[in-house]
Design a protein around this motif. Sequence first.
Motif, PDB file in Angstrom:
ATOM      1  N   THR B 128       0.819  -1.197   0.000  1.00  0.00           N
ATOM      2  CA  THR B 128       0.000   0.000   0.000  1.00  0.00           C
ATOM      3  C   THR B 128       0.859   1.254   0.000  1.00  0.00           C
ATOM      4  O   THR B 128       0.353   2.353  -0.104  1.00  0.00           O
ATOM      5  CB  THR B 128      -0.933   0.039   1.222  1.00  0.00           C
ATOM      6  N   ASP B 129       2.169   1.083   0.134  1.00  0.00           N
ATOM      7  CA  ASP B 129       3.032   2.265   0.169  1.00  0.00           C
ATOM      8  C   ASP B 129       3.817   2.391  -1.126  1.00  0.00           C
ATOM      9  O   ASP B 129       3.903   1.462  -1.914  1.00  0.00           O
ATOM     10  CB  ASP B 129       4.015   2.163   1.345  1.00  0.00           C
ATOM     11  N   SER B 130       4.388   3.548  -1.288  1.00  0.00           N
ATOM     12  CA  SER B 130       5.231   3.786  -2.448  1.00  0.00           C
ATOM     13  C   SER B 130       6.556   3.048  -2.276  1.00  0.00           C
ATOM     14  O   SER B 130       7.146   3.058  -1.202  1.00  0.00           O
ATOM     15  CB  SER B 130       5.466   5.282  -2.588  1.00  0.00           C
ATOM     16  N   TYR B 228       3.897   2.741  -7.164  1.00  0.00           N
ATOM     17  CA  TYR B 228       2.897   3.127  -6.185  1.00  0.00           C
ATOM     18  C   TYR B 228       1.519   2.814  -6.750  1.00  0.00           C
ATOM     19  O   TYR B 228       1.253   3.062  -7.929  1.00  0.00           O
ATOM     20  CB  TYR B 228       3.039   4.623  -5.890  1.00  0.00           C
TER      21      TYR B 228
END
Lengths: 504, 308, 336
Positions: B128-130, B228
């Motif tokens: 869910t993160d970059s 992302y």
Amino acid sequence: MTASTPVLTMTGISKQFPGVKALDGVDFRLLPGEVHALMGENGAGKSTLIKVLTGVHDIDEGRIELDGARVAFTGPLAAQQAGISTVYQEVNLCTNLSVAENIFIGREPRDRWGRIRWKEVRRRAAGILARLDLDIDVTASLSAYSLAVQQLVAIARAIDVQAKVLILDEPTSSLDAGEVQQLFRVMRRLKDDGIAILFVSHFLDQIYEISDRMTILRNGRLVGEYLTKELPQVELVAKMIGQELAELERLHGTAKVFDRPLVEARELGRAGAIEPFTLTIHEGEVVGLAGLLGSGRTEIARLLFGADHASTGEIAIGGTPQPLRTPRAAMSHKIAFCSENRRSEGLIPDLTVRENLVLALQAARGWTRPLPRSRQDELVSRYVAALNIRPADPDQLIRNLSGGNQQKVLLARWLILEPRLLILDEPTRGIDVGAKAEIQRLVAELSGGGMAVLFISAELEEVLRLSHRVAVLRDRRLVAELDNDDRLTTESLMETIAGGGHPA
Amino acid sequence: MLVTAGLFAAMFVAGGVRYEGFATGQIVLNVFIDNGFLLVVAVGLTFVILTGGIDLSVGAVVALSTMVSASLLQAGWPWWAVIALVLAMGVVLGGGMGAIIHFFGIQPFIVTLAGMFLARGLCYTIGTDSIPITDPAFTAFAQTRIDLFADLWISPSVLIAVAVVLVAAYVLHYTRFGRAVYATGGSEQSALLMGLPVARTKITVYTVSGLCSALGGVLLAFYMLSGYGLHAVGMELDAIAAVVIGGTLLTGGSGYLLGTVLGVLVLGLIQTVISFEGTLSSWWTKIFIGALLLVFILLQRLMSRRGA
Amino acid sequence: MRRLLWPLLALAALLLLNVAFTDGFLSIQIKDGHLYGSLIDILRFGAPLILVSLGMTLVIATGGIDLSVGSVVAISGALACLQISEDASVFTAVALALGLCLALGAWNGFLVAGIGIQPIIATLILMVAGRGLAQLITDGQIITVNSPAYKLIGGGYWLTLPFGILVVAAIWAVTAFLTRRLALGLVIEAVGGNPVASRLAGIDARRVTVMAYTACALCAGIAGLMISSNVSSADGNNAGLWIELDAILAVVIGGTSLTGGRFSLTGTVLGALIIQTLTTTIYSIGVPPETTLLFKALVVTTVCLLQSPAFRAKVFHRRPRPAPKAAAEEKVKVTA
């Protein structure tokens, strides 16, 4: 010719659709170098036979042999590659592409890198069209040309393929007489080249002019195969509909005097569609519109119904000028219009027979005043019975009905409005002989009851049989109005159309 | 398309008059540099729209491509294997959607919508993160400047995008597949009856679109140097807008690739103008694009009426 | 009724799944005179989607599509909150917001019916520009309001039920009355089925189309009020984001064809409930919420495949093809 072996034989073909046995053990054969007419009423199985032959549908039983070898095509492409080309009733080309491309797409000449050689495409396209006596700009988009030209381009496409069998499925229904002759010239030349041509048409005269042999189907079964010159027209019709056809006489009674003008067009015209014309339709009168395709017949009908806006002149109803700017306005004056394009301008295919039938009445009432269900049932059952609509199930989707029955539903849609003027544009085109006779009889009855009818048809016999008066159109101009008395014949009518308004 | 070209020229001149340092060649090149990925995606979408279809999944496939690239690079895969895998993934996704659209007769709108959900969903399951990209090959690619003449420069991505445009234009105008694309868009029924391989054509255009989206994703990964799940949100709208502004009819059958290129340039130039203006907030971009869409659609409508 | 079978089965399956995973899933309690329970929550949180989907059904039935509903949701919430924050009465704020939505819907309808632009493009314009407009109204900020009266629309209760559910029920009833008791439904289906033929049958197709788009925007506007009222704030950027896709999905799952014509309001409500239940299910069975989209993709594909005649023909009624089958059997024999 009889000695040659068939190029194509179909034996014991059966095809079942949900609820219908479309083909039941049909045999069919095609000899090289013949024009073979496939005859039958709508629903007899002609289209299905063509579709199973070209691989659009699978067959349930039977075998198809081309040049003695058993074949089963997976689709039109496979059929075409094997030498069976088809030109359909509705032009099936891509109008967004150029004329040349429409002739060659899918088999364009290419260099060895797979790059299309456009110059070659254009040159060869022009050459093929020259064979059809058609001199048009092959780089222009097909949409720039008339339906008739598009049809000839479709045929050009079909004959460019090295075809053994050419299927022409009602190619003439949108061509005028000159174009039909042009097509027949081409067909004769192809015949001389040894190509077998399967020809479907509703025009009996054309069948007798061009075909050598015919196969007749009825209700999905084979009636028989005959040499055209050995089968008289009356017998052909009898075999197609399975009963003796009543003597065709003029359906309107003795000469009547019509003196109560209902709708008058005064110098009514629309730029580019129809020159200003003056025409009066009286109560109880059937006025026929005769003229070739594109002569302005439909344009007159659309102006009188408010479907198009007039650029000059006015319409008077009962003597008072009325602006008819929308179909709704015309309907409020009890004018009804049954379009020639059943599929695109008439039917709502996803709705039921009942819904299609009450649509115009509901529209006239407005959606805030729904037609009570009991009244719907009463109307629907009355008209289904009166017009002999089959199947008599009001909740059947209309797209499941045959062409003739769909046409009757559309007629009923307008009849329940009890119009004073009913405009019928080609109401009998593309429907079977039985339904045709029923519709003609209905028109005569309606006018007997006081309704005025404007009757448009490409078939002059039909116009003569039904009309009290015939208005003749030529090149978007109303050129003559003729009383339909004993002196008026199809020949004299034809001369008027050809000669531009001076009956011989 | 001429209108689009005229508009682009007019905007460029107006910008040049109004802002200092605007009317330079580098501004145009910057538009290319900043929108190379959009150009590639829009090219793929042009194929689909020409057949009369639509592909809503492009933005999500772009995001998925950045995500897959970043995570695989992080896992130590070599850069060439990553790119090959991502492109293959685009082909599979696009081809799969095309196959479902064709064989089961479901509207493209819905199928590619499902594809969009699928691709975005896959992004979030990866993470869910970059994820930053530190692979030397990727960073080298991102930072390389290819100098042209007179202080002008472009990035390698621009070269790739231009190559994609050229190849695509060739395919559309000089191959049977390209012509089948136009024919299918003109009338699918007719194309089928004329014996064209409609099934193959339809599946292929979605495959092309999937491939272009994946390639666009790789270019975006070069540009952003990160993967992302929220990259390229709403990009399908930009791509559709670019295609429409470029003069392609959404009903299919008519349009040119060069138009799409101009469409992307116009969109890019709007952003440049707004950033030059400085006082305009970013949401004006959307309002401008909307207004432009309106103008172009009205123009198309007007011209097609006159033609008929 | 048969076309409601698959959506009904899907919804039942989802609910069963919940019953299996969550204790007391079906129980509904009364606390402080309000109804509580998972089922009520599904209805409450699903209310905006159901509303938007109902409007979308009408538009899709005319053969159109409205991509701009998400933007309209945002604009409506933004304008109402802006008004309230500037001390306008809740009534004025709501009236202004809904009035603007009606105008936006009429604009869409005008582009489609008046000018003849394809619906997907005509509404794309407002979808893109409308987002900008919503942000323009809120000046890019999130406007927070503190108004108990406004809170009622999306977060309040009335007659023990969440107010939103009542609004949805009322609008569903009105729409059903207009379309099925009166003849609006027939008229819309005729326009969607064949616009040219409808005009020649005397239907004012343009007016019907404009009405459908206007009604759709109105529904979206009310949904926008609910959403912003529920969180007491307006976010021009994110409110109603992607709701158009969910709504179109709900309509399609409910058995209305995207090509127009026949529509089913009940099917649409079922479709919207399926989507909302799916979201709830994912939370309740402990799957990470990030994967909601994956499940949505799965559900869309499954439901659409099940509705596709081509798929059913291929999977359920294998047409007898004697020749290839026989050949296959022979081969088996040879290898055996």
